[in-house]
Design a protein around this motif. Structure first.
Motif, PDB file in Angstrom:
ATOM      1  N   GLY A 139     -23.284  36.763  17.425  1.00  6.88           N
ATOM      2  CA  GLY A 139     -21.861  37.067  17.427  1.00  6.88           C
ATOM      3  C   GLY A 139     -21.351  37.034  15.993  1.00  6.88           C
ATOM      4  O   GLY A 139     -21.915  36.336  15.140  1.00  6.88           O
ATOM      5  N   HIS A 140     -20.289  37.769  15.729  1.00  4.55           N
ATOM      6  CA  HIS A 140     -19.674  37.737  14.405  1.00  4.55           C
ATOM      7  C   HIS A 140     -19.341  36.296  14.031  1.00  4.55           C
ATOM      8  O   HIS A 140     -19.549  35.856  12.907  1.00  4.55           O
ATOM      9  CB  HIS A 140     -18.418  38.606  14.438  1.00  4.55           C
ATOM     10  CG  HIS A 140     -17.889  38.977  13.093  1.00  4.55           C
ATOM     11  ND1 HIS A 140     -16.789  39.760  12.948  1.00  4.55           N
ATOM     12  CD2 HIS A 140     -18.291  38.681  11.834  1.00  4.55           C
ATOM     13  CE1 HIS A 140     -16.526  39.934  11.655  1.00  4.55           C
ATOM     14  NE2 HIS A 140     -17.432  39.280  10.969  1.00  4.55           N
ATOM     15  N   GLU A 141     -18.846  35.544  15.008  1.00  4.73           N
ATOM     16  CA  GLU A 141     -18.484  34.142  14.798  1.00  4.73           C
ATOM     17  C   GLU A 141     -19.686  33.278  14.414  1.00  4.73           C
ATOM     18  O   GLU A 141     -19.519  32.221  13.802  1.00  4.73           O
ATOM     19  CB  GLU A 141     -17.826  33.583  16.056  1.00  4.73           C
ATOM     20  CG  GLU A 141     -18.789  33.529  17.244  1.00  4.73           C
ATOM     21  CD  GLU A 141     -18.099  33.266  18.569  1.00  4.73           C
ATOM     22  OE1 GLU A 141     -16.985  32.711  18.579  1.00  4.73           O
ATOM     23  OE2 GLU A 141     -18.693  33.619  19.602  1.00  4.73           O
ATOM     24  N   ASP A 142     -20.881  33.691  14.781  1.00  6.94           N
ATOM     25  CA  ASP A 142     -22.089  32.941  14.439  1.00  6.94           C
ATOM     26  C   ASP A 142     -22.469  33.119  12.970  1.00  6.94           C
ATOM     27  O   ASP A 142     -23.113  32.254  12.383  1.00  6.94           O
ATOM     28  CB  ASP A 142     -23.275  33.394  15.292  1.00  6.94           C
ATOM     29  CG  ASP A 142     -23.069  33.154  16.773  1.00  6.94           C
ATOM     30  OD1 ASP A 142     -22.413  32.167  17.139  1.00  6.94           O
ATOM     31  OD2 ASP A 142     -23.579  33.972  17.567  1.00  6.94           O
ATOM     32  N   LEU A 143     -22.101  34.246  12.390  1.00  4.79           N
ATOM     33  CA  LEU A 143     -22.527  34.592  11.033  1.00  4.79           C
ATOM     34  C   LEU A 143     -21.443  34.387   9.986  1.00  4.79           C
ATOM     35  O   LEU A 143     -21.743  34.146   8.817  1.00  4.79           O
ATOM     36  CB  LEU A 143     -23.006  36.045  10.993  1.00  4.79           C
ATOM     37  CG  LEU A 143     -24.136  36.374  11.964  1.00  4.79           C
ATOM     38  CD1 LEU A 143     -24.458  37.859  11.912  1.00  4.79           C
ATOM     39  CD2 LEU A 143     -25.366  35.529  11.694  1.00  4.79           C
ATOM     40  N   ASP A 144     -20.185  34.505  10.366  1.00  2.00           N
ATOM     41  CA  ASP A 144     -19.065  34.314   9.439  1.00  2.00           C
ATOM     42  C   ASP A 144     -18.362  33.030   9.841  1.00  2.00           C
ATOM     43  O   ASP A 144     -17.544  33.012  10.750  1.00  2.00           O
ATOM     44  CB  ASP A 144     -18.100  35.500   9.495  1.00  2.00           C
ATOM     45  CG  ASP A 144     -17.016  35.433   8.423  1.00  2.00           C
ATOM     46  OD1 ASP A 144     -16.718  34.316   7.928  1.00  2.00           O
ATOM     47  OD2 ASP A 144     -16.463  36.489   8.083  1.00  2.00           O
ATOM     48  N   ARG A 145     -18.698  31.933   9.185  1.00  3.82           N
ATOM     49  CA  ARG A 145     -18.211  30.600   9.548  1.00  3.82           C
ATOM     50  C   ARG A 145     -17.065  30.127   8.648  1.00  3.82           C
ATOM     51  O   ARG A 145     -16.755  28.943   8.617  1.00  3.82           O
ATOM     52  CB  ARG A 145     -19.370  29.609   9.483  1.00  3.82           C
ATOM     53  CG  ARG A 145     -20.570  29.991  10.328  1.00  3.82           C
ATOM     54  CD  ARG A 145     -20.298  29.984  11.811  1.00  3.82           C
ATOM     55  NE  ARG A 145     -19.965  28.620  12.199  1.00  3.82           N
ATOM     56  CZ  ARG A 145     -19.171  28.304  13.210  1.00  3.82           C
ATOM     57  NH1 ARG A 145     -18.641  29.239  13.953  1.00  3.82           N
ATOM     58  NH2 ARG A 145     -18.904  27.064  13.487  1.00  3.82           N
ATOM     59  N   GLU A 146     -16.435  31.049   7.928  1.00  2.00           N
ATOM     60  CA  GLU A 146     -15.378  30.662   6.996  1.00  2.00           C
ATOM     61  C   GLU A 146     -14.093  30.289   7.728  1.00  2.00           C
ATOM     62  O   GLU A 146     -13.686  30.940   8.681  1.00  2.00           O
ATOM     63  CB  GLU A 146     -15.087  31.823   6.031  1.00  2.00           C
ATOM     64  CG  GLU A 146     -14.038  31.481   5.004  1.00  2.00           C
ATOM     65  CD  GLU A 146     -13.721  32.633   4.062  1.00  2.00           C
ATOM     66  OE1 GLU A 146     -12.837  32.452   3.216  1.00  2.00           O
ATOM     67  OE2 GLU A 146     -14.346  33.705   4.176  1.00  2.00           O
ATOM     68  N   ARG A 147     -13.478  29.227   7.239  1.00  2.00           N
ATOM     69  CA  ARG A 147     -12.139  28.842   7.685  1.00  2.00           C
ATOM     70  C   ARG A 147     -11.172  29.246   6.583  1.00  2.00           C
ATOM     71  O   ARG A 147     -11.498  29.156   5.393  1.00  2.00           O
ATOM     72  CB  ARG A 147     -12.062  27.355   7.985  1.00  2.00           C
ATOM     73  CG  ARG A 147     -12.866  26.983   9.232  1.00  2.00           C
ATOM     74  CD  ARG A 147     -12.710  25.523   9.600  1.00  2.00           C
ATOM     75  NE  ARG A 147     -11.402  25.225  10.126  1.00  2.00           N
ATOM     76  CZ  ARG A 147     -11.076  25.199  11.427  1.00  2.00           C
ATOM     77  NH1 ARG A 147     -12.003  25.451  12.335  1.00  2.00           N
ATOM     78  NH2 ARG A 147      -9.859  24.914  11.818  1.00  2.00           N
ATOM     79  N   VAL A 148      -9.980  29.685   6.982  1.00  4.07           N
ATOM     80  CA  VAL A 148      -8.966  30.143   6.035  1.00  4.07           C
ATOM     81  C   VAL A 148      -7.636  29.481   6.374  1.00  4.07           C
ATOM     82  O   VAL A 148      -7.437  29.017   7.504  1.00  4.07           O
ATOM     83  CB  VAL A 148      -8.828  31.686   6.072  1.00  4.07           C
ATOM     84  CG1 VAL A 148     -10.114  32.362   5.606  1.00  4.07           C
ATOM     85  CG2 VAL A 148      -8.439  32.161   7.461  1.00  4.07           C
ATOM     86  N   PRO A 149      -6.699  29.458   5.421  1.00  2.90           N
ATOM     87  CA  PRO A 149      -5.388  28.887   5.730  1.00  2.90           C
ATOM     88  C   PRO A 149      -4.713  29.660   6.860  1.00  2.90           C
ATOM     89  O   PRO A 149      -4.757  30.888   6.907  1.00  2.90           O
ATOM     90  CB  PRO A 149      -4.614  29.044   4.420  1.00  2.90           C
ATOM     91  CG  PRO A 149      -5.664  29.160   3.359  1.00  2.90           C
ATOM     92  CD  PRO A 149      -6.811  29.871   4.022  1.00  2.90           C
ATOM     93  N   ALA A 150      -4.083  28.928   7.762  1.00  3.22           N
ATOM     94  CA  ALA A 150      -3.359  29.561   8.864  1.00  3.22           C
ATOM     95  C   ALA A 150      -2.138  30.301   8.325  1.00  3.22           C
ATOM     96  O   ALA A 150      -1.510  29.854   7.361  1.00  3.22           O
ATOM     97  CB  ALA A 150      -2.929  28.506   9.877  1.00  3.22           C
ATOM     98  N   SER A 151      -1.833  31.438   8.928  1.00  2.00           N
ATOM     99  CA  SER A 151      -0.711  32.254   8.450  1.00  2.00           C
ATOM    100  C   SER A 151       0.642  31.585   8.685  1.00  2.00           C
ATOM    101  O   SER A 151       1.599  31.868   7.972  1.00  2.00           O
ATOM    102  CB  SER A 151      -0.740  33.629   9.117  1.00  2.00           C
ATOM    103  OG  SER A 151      -0.624  33.489  10.520  1.00  2.00           O
TER     104      SER A 151
END
Length: 189
Positions: A139-151
């Motif tokens: 899944g995309h979620e399995d490969l891109d594990r970055e967290r970002v500031p909430a909008s």
């Protein structure tokens, strides 16, 4: 792949070519958009100096119709760090739309339709039959594990990518298919 409606993006010739033997991974996504028309509009956007944009190779609508936006022999921009060796499959699903990064709207409530999952299984079997080194799926979620500031609150962070998300039926979709799931996601809050 006779069930796929070929609808190539206008910039496919700007995408890097590759040998089919380079492909060893499928990456599943959900569009996090309301419908196929919105997904197409987003895919048509030119975002790079090369004249290309972001898109998966295949899109599967809620009714099970499958569309080919990018040929397998071209590198599509759909997941950081894995584009050169993967095929991106996008499932039409609202996901977190339209509040993708709002901390109060991280639920992905829309279920995937039976027609979508059946079409996905058919596409996966077809791809496995004609891509000699295809072995894995993520899944995309399995490969891109970055967290970002909430909008809505920069003091909070949210997952940049959550697709295909917690409602995706991995066991059903992969039952008896010859693909190994890579990097199962840990629970995303």
């Amino acid at each position: 792949m006779s069930d796929v409606i070929h609808w190539p993006l206008h910039y496919v010739e700007a995408l890097a070519p590759r040998a089919l033997t380079a492909i060893d991974l499928i990456v599943l996504h959900c569009t996090e958009l309301p419908d196929l028309a919105s997904a197409r509009e987003y895919g048509e956007r030119v975002l790079y100096a090369s004249g290309a944009g972001n898109s998966g190779h295949y899109y599967i609508d809620r009714d099970g119709r499958s569309y080919g936006f990018v040929p397998d022999a071209r590198v599509a921009h759909h997941v950081r760090g894995h584009n050169e060796h993967s095929i991106g499959i996008e499932l039409i699903n609202r996901g977190r739309w339209p509040h993708w990064l709002d901390s109060r709207h991280q639920d992905m409530a829309e279920a995937y339709s039976e027609a979508q999952i059946d079409a996905l299984r058919t596409l996966l079997l077809d791809l496995h039959a004609h891509l000699p080194n295809l072995r894995a799926i993520a899944g995309h979620e399995d490969l891109d594990r970055e967290r970002v500031p909430a909008s809505d609150n920069a003091q909070l962070s949210v997952w940049r990518k959550r697709d295909p998300g917690p409602r995706f039926p991995w066991d059903w979709a992969l039952h008896d298919l010859p693909l190994q799931r890579l990097h199962p996601a840990t629970t995303q809050d």
